[in-house]
Motif scaffolding. Structure first.
Motif, PDB file in Angstrom:
ATOM      1  N   MET A   1      51.567  55.680  35.610  1.00 52.65           N
ATOM      2  CA  MET A   1      52.799  54.925  35.883  1.00 52.65           C
ATOM      3  C   MET A   1      52.785  54.397  37.316  1.00 52.65           C
ATOM      4  O   MET A   1      52.514  55.147  38.255  1.00 52.65           O
ATOM      5  CB  MET A   1      54.022  55.823  35.661  1.00 52.65           C
ATOM      6  CG  MET A   1      55.340  55.130  35.983  1.00 52.65           C
ATOM      7  SD  MET A   1      56.777  56.185  35.719  1.00 52.65           S
ATOM      8  CE  MET A   1      56.767  56.319  33.930  1.00 52.65           C
ATOM      9  N   LYS A   2      53.083  53.105  37.457  1.00 53.58           N
ATOM     10  CA  LYS A   2      53.163  52.527  38.791  1.00 53.58           C
ATOM     11  C   LYS A   2      54.398  53.051  39.524  1.00 53.58           C
ATOM     12  O   LYS A   2      55.488  53.124  38.962  1.00 53.58           O
ATOM     13  CB  LYS A   2      53.257  50.993  38.720  1.00 53.58           C
ATOM     14  CG  LYS A   2      51.988  50.271  38.297  1.00 53.58           C
ATOM     15  CD  LYS A   2      52.162  48.758  38.474  1.00 53.58           C
ATOM     16  CE  LYS A   2      50.881  48.008  38.140  1.00 53.58           C
ATOM     17  NZ  LYS A   2      50.678  47.885  36.689  1.00 53.58           N
ATOM     18  N   THR A   3      54.202  53.421  40.775  1.00 57.21           N
ATOM     19  CA  THR A   3      55.325  53.783  41.632  1.00 57.21           C
ATOM     20  C   THR A   3      55.327  52.859  42.842  1.00 57.21           C
ATOM     21  O   THR A   3      54.275  52.363  43.269  1.00 57.21           O
ATOM     22  CB  THR A   3      55.242  55.251  42.084  1.00 57.21           C
ATOM     23  OG1 THR A   3      54.003  55.475  42.760  1.00 57.21           O
ATOM     24  CG2 THR A   3      55.365  56.183  40.893  1.00 57.21           C
ATOM     25  N   PHE A   4      56.503  52.629  43.396  1.00 55.75           N
ATOM     26  CA  PHE A   4      56.659  51.672  44.482  1.00 55.75           C
ATOM     27  C   PHE A   4      57.398  52.299  45.655  1.00 55.75           C
ATOM     28  O   PHE A   4      58.268  53.155  45.470  1.00 55.75           O
ATOM     29  CB  PHE A   4      57.447  50.448  43.992  1.00 55.75           C
ATOM     30  CG  PHE A   4      56.894  49.818  42.751  1.00 55.75           C
ATOM     31  CD1 PHE A   4      55.730  49.070  42.791  1.00 55.75           C
ATOM     32  CD2 PHE A   4      57.521  50.002  41.521  1.00 55.75           C
ATOM     33  CE1 PHE A   4      55.214  48.499  41.634  1.00 55.75           C
ATOM     34  CE2 PHE A   4      57.014  49.434  40.367  1.00 55.75           C
ATOM     35  CZ  PHE A   4      55.848  48.678  40.422  1.00 55.75           C
ATOM     36  N   LYS A  45      64.285  54.442  38.104  1.00 57.64           N
ATOM     37  CA  LYS A  45      64.258  55.769  38.730  1.00 57.64           C
ATOM     38  C   LYS A  45      62.888  56.430  38.692  1.00 57.64           C
ATOM     39  O   LYS A  45      62.467  57.060  39.687  1.00 57.64           O
ATOM     40  CB  LYS A  45      65.320  56.663  38.078  1.00 57.64           C
ATOM     41  CG  LYS A  45      65.435  58.035  38.737  1.00 57.64           C
ATOM     42  CD  LYS A  45      65.774  57.906  40.230  1.00 57.64           C
ATOM     43  CE  LYS A  45      65.795  59.269  40.911  1.00 57.64           C
ATOM     44  NZ  LYS A  45      65.966  59.153  42.380  1.00 57.64           N
ATOM     45  N   PRO A  46      62.120  56.324  37.599  1.00 57.78           N
ATOM     46  CA  PRO A  46      60.798  56.967  37.608  1.00 57.78           C
ATOM     47  C   PRO A  46      59.808  56.298  38.562  1.00 57.78           C
ATOM     48  O   PRO A  46      58.740  56.863  38.819  1.00 57.78           O
ATOM     49  CB  PRO A  46      60.332  56.817  36.152  1.00 57.78           C
ATOM     50  CG  PRO A  46      61.567  56.542  35.358  1.00 57.78           C
ATOM     51  CD  PRO A  46      62.453  55.770  36.270  1.00 57.78           C
ATOM     52  N   GLY A  76      70.589  59.230  43.068  1.00 52.00           N
ATOM     53  CA  GLY A  76      69.545  59.728  43.959  1.00 52.00           C
ATOM     54  C   GLY A  76      68.748  58.682  44.713  1.00 52.00           C
ATOM     55  O   GLY A  76      67.637  58.977  45.182  1.00 52.00           O
ATOM     56  N   PHE A  77      69.292  57.477  44.874  1.00 54.72           N
ATOM     57  CA  PHE A  77      68.584  56.425  45.591  1.00 54.72           C
ATOM     58  C   PHE A  77      69.042  56.318  47.041  1.00 54.72           C
ATOM     59  O   PHE A  77      70.205  56.594  47.359  1.00 54.72           O
ATOM     60  CB  PHE A  77      68.827  55.059  44.925  1.00 54.72           C
ATOM     61  CG  PHE A  77      68.111  54.895  43.609  1.00 54.72           C
ATOM     62  CD1 PHE A  77      66.823  54.387  43.561  1.00 54.72           C
ATOM     63  CD2 PHE A  77      68.737  55.241  42.418  1.00 54.72           C
ATOM     64  CE1 PHE A  77      66.167  54.239  42.349  1.00 54.72           C
ATOM     65  CE2 PHE A  77      68.094  55.097  41.203  1.00 54.72           C
ATOM     66  CZ  PHE A  77      66.800  54.588  41.163  1.00 54.72           C
ATOM     67  N   LYS A  78      68.127  55.900  47.903  1.00 51.20           N
ATOM     68  CA  LYS A  78      68.456  55.480  49.253  1.00 51.20           C
ATOM     69  C   LYS A  78      68.418  53.947  49.289  1.00 51.20           C
ATOM     70  O   LYS A  78      67.551  53.324  48.683  1.00 51.20           O
ATOM     71  CB  LYS A  78      67.472  56.050  50.271  1.00 51.20           C
ATOM     72  CG  LYS A  78      67.653  57.551  50.486  1.00 51.20           C
ATOM     73  CD  LYS A  78      69.030  57.864  51.066  1.00 51.20           C
ATOM     74  CE  LYS A  78      69.219  59.339  51.363  1.00 51.20           C
ATOM     75  NZ  LYS A  78      70.562  59.634  51.910  1.00 51.20           N
ATOM     76  N   VAL A  79      69.361  53.363  50.024  1.00 49.46           N
ATOM     77  CA  VAL A  79      69.584  51.917  49.965  1.00 49.46           C
ATOM     78  C   VAL A  79      69.376  51.264  51.321  1.00 49.46           C
ATOM     79  O   VAL A  79      69.887  51.737  52.345  1.00 49.46           O
ATOM     80  CB  VAL A  79      71.016  51.605  49.470  1.00 49.46           C
ATOM     81  CG1 VAL A  79      71.259  50.100  49.430  1.00 49.46           C
ATOM     82  CG2 VAL A  79      71.244  52.223  48.085  1.00 49.46           C
ATOM     83  N   ASN A  80      68.627  50.176  51.331  1.00 49.23           N
ATOM     84  CA  ASN A  80      68.518  49.289  52.489  1.00 49.23           C
ATOM     85  C   ASN A  80      69.221  47.979  52.137  1.00 49.23           C
ATOM     86  O   ASN A  80      69.052  47.465  51.016  1.00 49.23           O
ATOM     87  CB  ASN A  80      67.060  48.989  52.828  1.00 49.23           C
ATOM     88  CG  ASN A  80      66.349  50.177  53.453  1.00 49.23           C
ATOM     89  OD1 ASN A  80      66.705  51.323  53.213  1.00 49.23           O
ATOM     90  ND2 ASN A  80      65.333  49.900  54.244  1.00 49.23           N
ATOM     91  N   GLN A 251      65.906  43.042  27.980  1.00 51.12           N
ATOM     92  CA  GLN A 251      65.190  42.955  26.702  1.00 51.12           C
ATOM     93  C   GLN A 251      64.034  43.946  26.591  1.00 51.12           C
ATOM     94  O   GLN A 251      63.707  44.421  25.493  1.00 51.12           O
ATOM     95  CB  GLN A 251      64.636  41.541  26.490  1.00 51.12           C
ATOM     96  CG  GLN A 251      65.659  40.503  26.089  1.00 51.12           C
ATOM     97  CD  GLN A 251      66.330  39.845  27.279  1.00 51.12           C
ATOM     98  OE1 GLN A 251      65.653  39.462  28.218  1.00 51.12           O
ATOM     99  NE2 GLN A 251      67.644  39.706  27.236  1.00 51.12           N
ATOM    100  N   THR A 252      63.405  44.249  27.738  1.00 46.37           N
ATOM    101  CA  THR A 252      62.212  45.098  27.749  1.00 46.37           C
ATOM    102  C   THR A 252      62.347  46.133  28.862  1.00 46.37           C
ATOM    103  O   THR A 252      62.747  45.773  29.975  1.00 46.37           O
ATOM    104  CB  THR A 252      60.940  44.252  27.999  1.00 46.37           C
ATOM    105  OG1 THR A 252      60.900  43.191  27.049  1.00 46.37           O
ATOM    106  CG2 THR A 252      59.687  45.100  27.859  1.00 46.37           C
ATOM    107  N   PRO A 253      62.024  47.388  28.625  1.00 38.68           N
ATOM    108  CA  PRO A 253      62.134  48.401  29.675  1.00 38.68           C
ATOM    109  C   PRO A 253      61.279  48.052  30.900  1.00 38.68           C
ATOM    110  O   PRO A 253      60.159  47.533  30.762  1.00 38.68           O
ATOM    111  CB  PRO A 253      61.629  49.678  28.994  1.00 38.68           C
ATOM    112  CG  PRO A 253      61.856  49.451  27.539  1.00 38.68           C
ATOM    113  CD  PRO A 253      61.623  47.989  27.326  1.00 38.68           C
ATOM    114  N   PHE A 254      61.807  48.342  32.067  1.00 35.08           N
ATOM    115  CA  PHE A 254      61.099  48.060  33.320  1.00 35.08           C
ATOM    116  C   PHE A 254      59.700  48.674  33.315  1.00 35.08           C
ATOM    117  O   PHE A 254      58.728  48.046  33.754  1.00 35.08           O
ATOM    118  CB  PHE A 254      61.914  48.599  34.504  1.00 35.08           C
ATOM    119  CG  PHE A 254      61.296  48.365  35.847  1.00 35.08           C
ATOM    120  CD1 PHE A 254      61.434  47.149  36.506  1.00 35.08           C
ATOM    121  CD2 PHE A 254      60.576  49.377  36.483  1.00 35.08           C
ATOM    122  CE1 PHE A 254      60.862  46.937  37.756  1.00 35.08           C
ATOM    123  CE2 PHE A 254      60.016  49.174  37.736  1.00 35.08           C
ATOM    124  CZ  PHE A 254      60.156  47.946  38.375  1.00 35.08           C
ATOM    125  N   SER A 255      59.586  49.893  32.817  1.00 38.78           N
ATOM    126  CA  SER A 255      58.286  50.575  32.799  1.00 38.78           C
ATOM    127  C   SER A 255      57.246  49.790  32.008  1.00 38.78           C
ATOM    128  O   SER A 255      56.061  49.757  32.377  1.00 38.78           O
ATOM    129  CB  SER A 255      58.429  51.990  32.213  1.00 38.78           C
ATOM    130  OG  SER A 255      59.244  52.799  33.034  1.00 38.78           O
TER     131      SER A 255
END
Length: 292
Positions: A1-4, A45-46, A76-80, A251-255
């Motif tokens: 899974m790609k993480t960013f 989130k993932p 659980g997110f941090k925001v800029n 329409q399509t999951p982000f993952s």
């Protein structure tokens, strides 16, 4: 899974300024709804813990920015937030004290880039007032200003830049000139949790721009992805018109989108230091990272 490291989330396509360096979007005016935002957060989130509320548009125009910050904190997110700063006085109570808010980036060059801007002192005063209180509560502040040492900068542009820097220097009792210390492309710390970053003005990529050999590298879909206000996923924050449409989270999951054929082809192309998308071949930003 790609993480960013970060995902850019556009909460509105509307802006209250018309800056010379920022081409207006041709997309419909739109504001994200709270339920849409929550759905988006669940999908990404993932993949990340950091979101940046900006692609095009001015995020402080969103009438429920405080609720968006609360939703981000709950999940659980941090925001800029990157803002032109003109609406900071109206929104300070919606921003201060929000635990999700990690960093505020003020694009100070927006003031001079917008024809008809008036009262620089008031503009800067309101930003600096917010800055003092926000930094004390742990929020990181970044002032952003174009570096105008390039040959095509006019004397008037340089003078206005210097006036802005002088205001900041006086505010923080600096015993040096900021522009003598800052390095283009990086920044200088001017106080605890407060930074000033100068960089050369860039051009937004356009399909009308000339195309080169396509060599180069980009962090698109490696460290970042972006989602436009209508749910369209694009590989980076510079695709403000959704040219490289990887799919839509409605329409399509982000993952699935970030692992789709078009996304993987772009990713693998840059692994070979090759831009496979037309838009990428017409974007000068990848040249900053070199061709090899």
């Amino acid at each position: 899974m790609k993480t960013f490291k970060k995902v850019y989330v556009e909460i509105t396509s509307v802006c209250n300024l018309a800056c010379s360096f920022c081409p207006p979007t041709e997309r419909l005016a739109n504001f994200i709804k709270i339920d849409q935002f929550n759905n988006l957060l669940d999908q990404i989130k993932p993949h990340t813990s950091y979101i940046y509320l900006h692609v095009k548009g001015e995020p402080l125009l969103h009438p429920r920015i405080d609720e968006l910050l609360e939703a981000a904190h709950t999940k659980g997110f941090k925001v800029n937030i990157t803002t032109n700063g003109t609406l900071i006085a109206k929104n300070r109570d919606k921003l201060l004290g929000k635990p999700a808010l990690r960093q505020m980036n003020f694009s100070l060059h927006s003031f001079d880039g917008n024809e008809g801007s008036a009262n620089r002192d008031e503009y800067l005063s309101q930003i600096l007032s917010f800055t003092r209180e926000a930094a004390e509560s742990g929020v990181i502040i970044s002032f952003r200003l174009w570096n105008l040492h390039q040959e095509n900068a006019t004397s008037a542009e340089k003078r206005r830049n210097r006036e802005t820097l002088e205001t900041i220097e006086k505010e923080f009792n600096l015993d040096y000139r900021i522009d003598e210390k800052v390095v283009p492309g990086s920044g200088v710390k001017i106080a605890d949790r407060i930074y000033l970053n100068q960089d050369y003005e860039f051009e937004w990529p356009s399909l009308q721009a000339p195309e080169d050999d396509g060599k180069g590298f980009c962090h698109a879909l490696r460290t970042q992805a972006a989602i436009l206000v209508d749910g369209t996923v694009v590989p980076c924050c510079l695709d403000g018109e959704g040219v490289i449409n990887l799919g839509n989270i409605n329409q399509t999951p982000f993952s699935e989108i970030v692992e789709g054929d078009r996304a993987n082809n772009l990713y693998e192309g840059f692994s070979r230091r090759e831009a496979v998308e037309e838009m990428c071949r017409k974007c000068g930003y990848r040249k900053r990272f070199g061709a090899i």
